[in-house]
Design a protein around this motif. Structure first.
Motif, PDB file in Angstrom:
ATOM      1  N   LYS A 264      42.010  49.085 -73.258  1.00  0.00           N
ATOM      2  CA  LYS A 264      41.400  47.912 -73.882  1.00  0.00           C
ATOM      3  C   LYS A 264      42.288  46.681 -73.711  1.00  0.00           C
ATOM      4  O   LYS A 264      42.639  45.998 -74.666  1.00  0.00           O
ATOM      5  N   GLN A 265      42.710  46.499 -72.434  1.00  0.00           N
ATOM      6  CA  GLN A 265      43.541  45.342 -72.061  1.00  0.00           C
ATOM      7  C   GLN A 265      44.860  45.304 -72.841  1.00  0.00           C
ATOM      8  O   GLN A 265      45.370  44.245 -73.202  1.00  0.00           O
ATOM      9  N   GLY A 266      45.413  46.484 -73.099  1.00  0.00           N
ATOM     10  CA  GLY A 266      46.708  46.573 -73.733  1.00  0.00           C
ATOM     11  C   GLY A 266      46.681  46.611 -75.237  1.00  0.00           C
ATOM     12  O   GLY A 266      47.741  46.740 -75.866  1.00  0.00           O
ATOM     13  N   ASP A 267      45.503  46.508 -75.844  1.00  0.00           N
ATOM     14  CA  ASP A 267      45.434  46.558 -77.310  1.00  0.00           C
ATOM     15  C   ASP A 267      45.668  47.982 -77.820  1.00  0.00           C
ATOM     16  O   ASP A 267      46.171  48.174 -78.931  1.00  0.00           O
ATOM     17  N   TRP A 268      45.241  48.954 -77.022  1.00  0.00           N
ATOM     18  CA  TRP A 268      45.425  50.348 -77.390  1.00  0.00           C
ATOM     19  C   TRP A 268      46.368  51.013 -76.391  1.00  0.00           C
ATOM     20  O   TRP A 268      46.580  50.519 -75.278  1.00  0.00           O
ATOM     21  N   LEU A 269      46.883  52.150 -76.815  1.00  0.00           N
ATOM     22  CA  LEU A 269      47.784  52.934 -75.963  1.00  0.00           C
ATOM     23  C   LEU A 269      47.325  54.382 -75.999  1.00  0.00           C
ATOM     24  O   LEU A 269      47.278  55.009 -77.061  1.00  0.00           O
ATOM     25  N   LEU A 270      46.978  54.900 -74.827  1.00  0.00           N
ATOM     26  CA  LEU A 270      46.626  56.315 -74.703  1.00  0.00           C
ATOM     27  C   LEU A 270      47.909  57.102 -74.467  1.00  0.00           C
ATOM     28  O   LEU A 270      48.642  56.842 -73.504  1.00  0.00           O
ATOM     29  N   VAL A 271      48.212  58.040 -75.353  1.00  0.00           N
ATOM     30  CA  VAL A 271      49.447  58.826 -75.278  1.00  0.00           C
ATOM     31  C   VAL A 271      49.077  60.296 -75.072  1.00  0.00           C
ATOM     32  O   VAL A 271      48.225  60.840 -75.794  1.00  0.00           O
ATOM     33  N   TYR A 272      49.716  60.897 -74.070  1.00  0.00           N
ATOM     34  CA  TYR A 272      49.573  62.341 -73.859  1.00  0.00           C
ATOM     35  C   TYR A 272      50.961  62.956 -73.973  1.00  0.00           C
ATOM     36  O   TYR A 272      51.927  62.456 -73.388  1.00  0.00           O
ATOM     37  N   GLN A 273      51.070  64.035 -74.733  1.00  0.00           N
ATOM     38  CA  GLN A 273      52.357  64.702 -74.883  1.00  0.00           C
ATOM     39  C   GLN A 273      52.187  66.205 -74.729  1.00  0.00           C
ATOM     40  O   GLN A 273      51.148  66.779 -75.079  1.00  0.00           O
ATOM     41  N   GLN A 274      53.255  66.843 -74.191  1.00  0.00           N
ATOM     42  CA  GLN A 274      53.252  68.291 -73.974  1.00  0.00           C
ATOM     43  C   GLN A 274      54.692  68.765 -73.880  1.00  0.00           C
ATOM     44  O   GLN A 274      55.534  68.103 -73.255  1.00  0.00           O
ATOM     45  N   ASP A 275      54.976  69.902 -74.500  1.00  0.00           N
ATOM     46  CA  ASP A 275      56.321  70.463 -74.420  1.00  0.00           C
ATOM     47  C   ASP A 275      56.647  70.792 -72.969  1.00  0.00           C
ATOM     48  O   ASP A 275      55.805  71.328 -72.231  1.00  0.00           O
ATOM     49  N   THR A 276      57.884  70.485 -72.568  1.00  0.00           N
ATOM     50  CA  THR A 276      58.281  70.779 -71.180  1.00  0.00           C
ATOM     51  C   THR A 276      58.242  72.274 -70.897  1.00  0.00           C
ATOM     52  O   THR A 276      57.910  72.687 -69.788  1.00  0.00           O
ATOM     53  N   ALA A 277      58.583  73.092 -71.903  1.00  0.00           N
ATOM     54  CA  ALA A 277      58.533  74.543 -71.690  1.00  0.00           C
ATOM     55  C   ALA A 277      57.123  75.006 -71.379  1.00  0.00           C
ATOM     56  O   ALA A 277      56.916  75.953 -70.614  1.00  0.00           O
ATOM     57  N   ASP A 278      56.124  74.329 -71.958  1.00  0.00           N
ATOM     58  CA  ASP A 278      54.732  74.662 -71.687  1.00  0.00           C
ATOM     59  C   ASP A 278      54.278  74.086 -70.354  1.00  0.00           C
ATOM     60  O   ASP A 278      53.639  74.762 -69.545  1.00  0.00           O
ATOM     61  N   ALA A 279      54.636  72.823 -70.116  1.00  0.00           N
ATOM     62  CA  ALA A 279      54.213  72.165 -68.876  1.00  0.00           C
ATOM     63  C   ALA A 279      54.862  72.802 -67.656  1.00  0.00           C
ATOM     64  O   ALA A 279      54.239  72.915 -66.591  1.00  0.00           O
ATOM     65  N   PHE A 280      56.119  73.233 -67.806  1.00  0.00           N
ATOM     66  CA  PHE A 280      56.847  73.817 -66.677  1.00  0.00           C
ATOM     67  C   PHE A 280      56.956  75.325 -66.811  1.00  0.00           C
ATOM     68  O   PHE A 280      57.936  75.933 -66.376  1.00  0.00           O
TER      69      PHE A 280
END
Length: 573
Positions: A264-280
């Motif tokens: 939304k032109q910088g008004d919002w921030l989409l954040v995705y998070q995941q534990d590295t142990a899970d991702a890797f």
């Protein structure tokens, strides 16, 4: 022969060397390959997650733009009269609900004073006053506005899309509420693995979607990411740009991957998070397999290194035993050769008393022919017999020394006094020295400690040094000096002559087997090499100092018996 500690140390060194040489390439390949694979895999995972986040960001932005476009189409193509009639407004709202799956919760018309003049929806919001609402002020400035999620008059989370338009000479606002559940589902679909989750925040750090986990403890930490979405001038980054970072999650204490992108032109921030142990997780599995293979390889290499080294040690022991037997045979051969050299001098020494005895025996025979009753013959006969007995005793003493030397072949190490051995060898070599016109002198220290040595081997050392010295002075004669003294815990013995000396070029090869400076047939070249082997076995040292036409001095350093015993105890400990 080396002791047990020598072979134990050799065995350990061989095992360590084989393991090190074998494991080093495998370990280097594993580390380098593992590092490169890990870096490539992590980069690939981050790129994959970034692409997923980017696509969802595009989907969310597209979703919002579509909703804005629908409202703007209605505002631009429908007159205000259509919106003011609630029946027509309800039909428009129902059509939007049917066409878009219920995303448009309600629809309302607001005049320029902020009063809602028409409304269609499930809530009782007719004639609501939005003049003080933030979204109303923003839409009056921007013409089009998408609000943050808030509770508002209805008391439930929602956000609105408002569009300003002109009709009948006045400013009007067409407002709609977007279904929060449907919007929230767009974000919840971003779920990878067991710990992956996504949510939307505004610039104030307020959640615009409902995370499936409680993230309130992470809000102060997450606010730091809001500043990271600005460029050097402090302006928000453009939509579609994904920033990734790995940091420790303060709530869980685990290392976590964070990917953020503006909405939304910088008004919002989409954040995705995941534990590295899970991702890797696959990387961890691969790493565990590599470590298992490395462990199995290490065990196999260690087992083979121990097995092969034991076989090698057995062969080395057998070889050392054979070498020791050969050394003993060489030493014995050297002793016999030295005994042969002594024989010439001893033969001369025995020849003198034998000649006297033969002469006296002939004299007795003449006296017997004259008769013992003749005056003086009886006394003369007694004198002759006494002389024969004296010379016989002298011969017996010489042969006793020679036999004692020949029989001393026991290699057993005992405590002995070096001065006694020096005096014995000097006595055996005195006759040969006299024939060579060599004067033997001794300077023996009285406080000399005992040494731990084999008497036969020390005889060999002394006899070879004395014979070499006599040989060096055989042509012109000279002086042979044997000196003993104490140096702390060591015993020093020097055998010096005034002979022809040794050229500097030959000194380096002096202790090599079969190297000799004597004429052909005169020496074997084994004497000094045997001496070097014997002294080295006793943990001693031998050195030489020589100058041509000035003489040669051999210095032997031997540890005292007490020092040797202390060193042996230290090794056993």
């Amino acid at each position: 022969m080396p002791d047990r500690h020598y072979y134990t140390s050799l065995h350990r060194s061989m095992v360590a060397t084989v393991i090190l040489v074998s494991l080093m390439p495998m370990a280097l390949i594993t580390l380098i390959g593992g590092y490169q694979y890990s870096a490539a895999y992590k980069a690939k995972v981050l790129a994959h997650l970034g692409e997923i986040v980017r696509k969802h960001e595009q989907n969310i932005d597209t979703y919002l733009l579509e909703k804005v476009a629908e409202i703007r189409v209605l505002a631009d193509n429908m007159g205000v009269s259509c919106f003011r009639e609630e029946d027509r407004l309800e039909r428009l709202h129902r059509t939007l609900m049917e066409r878009h799956g219920g995303d448009f919760v309600d629809l309302g018309l607001i005049n320029e004073q902020g009063m809602q003049v028409a409304y269609s929806g499930p809530f009782r919001l007719g004639e609501a006053n939005y003049a003080d609402a933030e979204w109303f002020r923003e839409v009056m400035k921007r013409k089009v506005y998408i609000s943050d999620v808030f509770l508002g008059l209805r008391g439930v989370p929602h956000f609105i899309i408002a569009v300003q338009f002109f009709s009948e000479g006045r400013q009007w606002i067409l407002r709609t509420t977007i279904d929060f559940v449907a919007f929230n589902r767009l974000v919840e679909n971003i779920r990878i693995g067991q710990t992956g989750l996504a949510f939307i925040m505004n610039r104030n750090g307020d959640f615009q979607t409902t995370p499936r986990l409680d993230l309130n403890a992470e809000i102060p930490f997450l606010k730091h990411f809001l500043d990271k979405t600005k460029d050097e001038q402090g302006r928000p980054l453009q939509d579609g740009m994904v920033i990734s970072r790995v940091a420790e999650n303060p709530a869980t204490g685990r290392e976590t991957i964070y990917l953020t992108t503006p909405l939304k032109q910088g008004d919002w921030l989409l954040v995705y998070q995941q534990d590295t142990a899970d991702a890797f997780s696959e990387l961890v599995q691969t790493r565990n397999i590599a470590l298992f293979v490395l462990l199995v390889g290490t065990i196999a290499i260690t087992f083979m290194a121990v097995l092969l080294s034991r076989r090698m040690i057995k062969r080395i022991k057998a070889s050392d035993k054979e070498k020791e037997m050969m050394n003993e045979q060489v030493i014995e051969a050297g002793r016999l050769a030295s005994l042969g050299e002594l024989a010439a001098g001893i033969a001369h020494e025995i020849n003198n008393p034998v000649a006297i005895m033969v002469e006296e025996a002939g004299w007795i025979h003449d006296l017997l022919d004259e008769g013992l009753d003749k005056e003086g013959n009886t006394d003369e006969t007694r004198r002759a017999l006494t002389q024969i007995r004296t010379q016989g005793s002298r011969c017996r003493e010489i042969t006793h020394k020679l036999l004692s030397f020949a029989r001393m072949i026991d290699p057993t190490v005992v405590e002995m006094q070096l001065n006694d051995m020096v005096e014995e060898i000097v006595g055996l070599s005195s006759q040969r020295a006299r024939f060579a016109n060599v004067q033997v002198e001794t300077e023996l220290a009285d406080d000399l400690p005992t040494i731990a040595a084999s008497p036969s081997e020390m005889q060999q050392v002394l006899l070879n040094l004395v014979n070499n010295a006599v040989d060096a002075m055989e042509k012109e004669g000279g002086t042979l000096t044997i000196t003993t003294r104490r140096d702390r815990d060591d015993v020093l013995m020097t055998v010096a002559d005034t002979g022809c000396g040794i050229p500097r070029a030959n000194i380096q090869r002096l202790f090599d087997p079969f190297f000799t400076t004597k004429p052909v047939g005169k020496g074997t070249g084994l004497g000094l090499s045997i001496i070097y082997g014997i002294i080295n076995k006793m943990k001693g040292e031998i050195s030489v100092n020589s100058a041509v036409d000035m003489g040669t001095a051999f210095t032997v350093r031997i540890p005292s018996a007490a020092s040797a015993q202390a060193e042996e105890r230290r090794k056993k400990e």
